[in-house]
Design a protein around this motif. Structure first.
Motif, PDB file in Angstrom:
ATOM      1  N   ILE A   1      43.985  37.953  42.459  1.00 56.65           N
ATOM      2  CA  ILE A   1      42.846  38.227  41.574  1.00 56.65           C
ATOM      3  C   ILE A   1      42.114  39.460  42.080  1.00 56.65           C
ATOM      4  O   ILE A   1      41.783  40.368  41.308  1.00 56.65           O
ATOM      5  CB  ILE A   1      41.888  37.017  41.490  1.00 56.65           C
ATOM      6  CG1 ILE A   1      42.558  35.869  40.733  1.00 56.65           C
ATOM      7  CG2 ILE A   1      40.566  37.413  40.825  1.00 56.65           C
ATOM      8  CD1 ILE A   1      41.789  34.572  40.754  1.00 56.65           C
ATOM      9  N   TYR A   2      41.898  39.532  43.373  1.00 54.76           N
ATOM     10  CA  TYR A   2      41.224  40.690  43.962  1.00 54.76           C
ATOM     11  C   TYR A   2      42.063  41.957  43.813  1.00 54.76           C
ATOM     12  O   TYR A   2      41.530  43.031  43.520  1.00 54.76           O
ATOM     13  CB  TYR A   2      40.867  40.441  45.429  1.00 54.76           C
ATOM     14  CG  TYR A   2      39.524  39.794  45.597  1.00 54.76           C
ATOM     15  CD1 TYR A   2      38.401  40.535  45.941  1.00 54.76           C
ATOM     16  CD2 TYR A   2      39.353  38.429  45.376  1.00 54.76           C
ATOM     17  CE1 TYR A   2      37.157  39.951  46.079  1.00 54.76           C
ATOM     18  CE2 TYR A   2      38.113  37.827  45.502  1.00 54.76           C
ATOM     19  CZ  TYR A   2      37.016  38.589  45.861  1.00 54.76           C
ATOM     20  OH  TYR A   2      35.788  37.999  45.969  1.00 54.76           O
ATOM     21  N   ALA A   3      43.368  41.859  43.990  1.00 56.50           N
ATOM     22  CA  ALA A   3      44.250  43.026  43.837  1.00 56.50           C
ATOM     23  C   ALA A   3      44.201  43.552  42.402  1.00 56.50           C
ATOM     24  O   ALA A   3      44.124  44.768  42.176  1.00 56.50           O
ATOM     25  CB  ALA A   3      45.679  42.669  44.236  1.00 56.50           C
ATOM     26  N   LEU A   4      44.252  42.648  41.427  1.00 56.19           N
ATOM     27  CA  LEU A   4      44.187  43.063  40.035  1.00 56.19           C
ATOM     28  C   LEU A   4      42.820  43.660  39.695  1.00 56.19           C
ATOM     29  O   LEU A   4      42.732  44.674  38.994  1.00 56.19           O
ATOM     30  CB  LEU A   4      44.509  41.887  39.112  1.00 56.19           C
ATOM     31  CG  LEU A   4      45.974  41.459  39.115  1.00 56.19           C
ATOM     32  CD1 LEU A   4      46.132  40.087  38.460  1.00 56.19           C
ATOM     33  CD2 LEU A   4      46.836  42.501  38.413  1.00 56.19           C
ATOM     34  N   ALA A   5      41.765  43.054  40.191  1.00 56.23           N
ATOM     35  CA  ALA A   5      40.422  43.580  39.936  1.00 56.23           C
ATOM     36  C   ALA A   5      40.278  44.977  40.529  1.00 56.23           C
ATOM     37  O   ALA A   5      39.745  45.882  39.871  1.00 56.23           O
ATOM     38  CB  ALA A   5      39.363  42.641  40.514  1.00 56.23           C
ATOM     39  N   GLN A   6      40.762  45.176  41.725  1.00 56.98           N
ATOM     40  CA  GLN A   6      40.690  46.496  42.353  1.00 56.98           C
ATOM     41  C   GLN A   6      41.496  47.504  41.536  1.00 56.98           C
ATOM     42  O   GLN A   6      41.044  48.627  41.299  1.00 56.98           O
ATOM     43  CB  GLN A   6      41.195  46.443  43.781  1.00 56.98           C
ATOM     44  CG  GLN A   6      41.043  47.755  44.523  1.00 56.98           C
ATOM     45  CD  GLN A   6      41.423  47.650  45.980  1.00 56.98           C
ATOM     46  OE1 GLN A   6      42.046  46.694  46.401  1.00 56.98           O
ATOM     47  NE2 GLN A   6      41.045  48.644  46.751  1.00 56.98           N
ATOM     48  N   ALA A   7      42.668  47.117  41.080  1.00 55.03           N
ATOM     49  CA  ALA A   7      43.510  48.004  40.275  1.00 55.03           C
ATOM     50  C   ALA A   7      42.840  48.352  38.946  1.00 55.03           C
ATOM     51  O   ALA A   7      43.078  49.428  38.390  1.00 55.03           O
ATOM     52  CB  ALA A   7      44.868  47.352  40.039  1.00 55.03           C
ATOM     53  N   LEU A   8      42.016  47.452  38.436  1.00 58.35           N
ATOM     54  CA  LEU A   8      41.294  47.672  37.177  1.00 58.35           C
ATOM     55  C   LEU A   8      39.906  48.269  37.404  1.00 58.35           C
ATOM     56  O   LEU A   8      39.168  48.493  36.448  1.00 58.35           O
ATOM     57  CB  LEU A   8      41.155  46.350  36.415  1.00 58.35           C
ATOM     58  CG  LEU A   8      42.432  45.792  35.818  1.00 58.35           C
ATOM     59  CD1 LEU A   8      42.236  44.333  35.408  1.00 58.35           C
ATOM     60  CD2 LEU A   8      42.880  46.646  34.634  1.00 58.35           C
ATOM     61  N   SER A   9      39.539  48.490  38.660  1.00 56.77           N
ATOM     62  CA  SER A   9      38.204  49.000  39.019  1.00 56.77           C
ATOM     63  C   SER A   9      37.098  48.129  38.439  1.00 56.77           C
ATOM     64  O   SER A   9      36.128  48.607  37.850  1.00 56.77           O
ATOM     65  CB  SER A   9      38.025  50.447  38.546  1.00 56.77           C
ATOM     66  OG  SER A   9      38.988  51.278  39.137  1.00 56.77           O
TER      67      SER A   9
END
Length: 75
Positions: free
Chosen positions: A53-61
């Motif tokens: 979830i954190y990786a996806l959020a970071q990738a989506l800024s």
């Protein structure tokens, strides 16, 4: 409840990805994940880890909470 949570995440992930102009493949690459993994999350077919979830959020800024907040119609 679990399936509702997966569906909320799926809807938010797809909405944010599309609004960012990213393909599933581009998002997966940014997040360090496989495209089929992102696809299965968007279809609410996978239980996802907090790390992803954190990786996806970071990738989506975005803030990870944006992936988990239910969208209330009319907002």
């Amino acid at each position: 409840m679990t399936s509702d949570a997966k569906q909320i995440l799926a809807n938010n992930l797809k909405r944010l990805r599309v609004s960012s102009g990213l393909s599933q493949e581009a998002l997966a690459e940014r997040a360090g994940l496989h495209r089929t993994y992102v696809s299965s999350v968007e279809r609410a077919q996978r239980n996802i880890t907090v790390e992803n979830i954190y990786a996806l959020a970071q990738a989506l800024s975005c803030d990870p909470r944006e992936l988990l907040n239910p969208i209330i119609k009319g907002e």
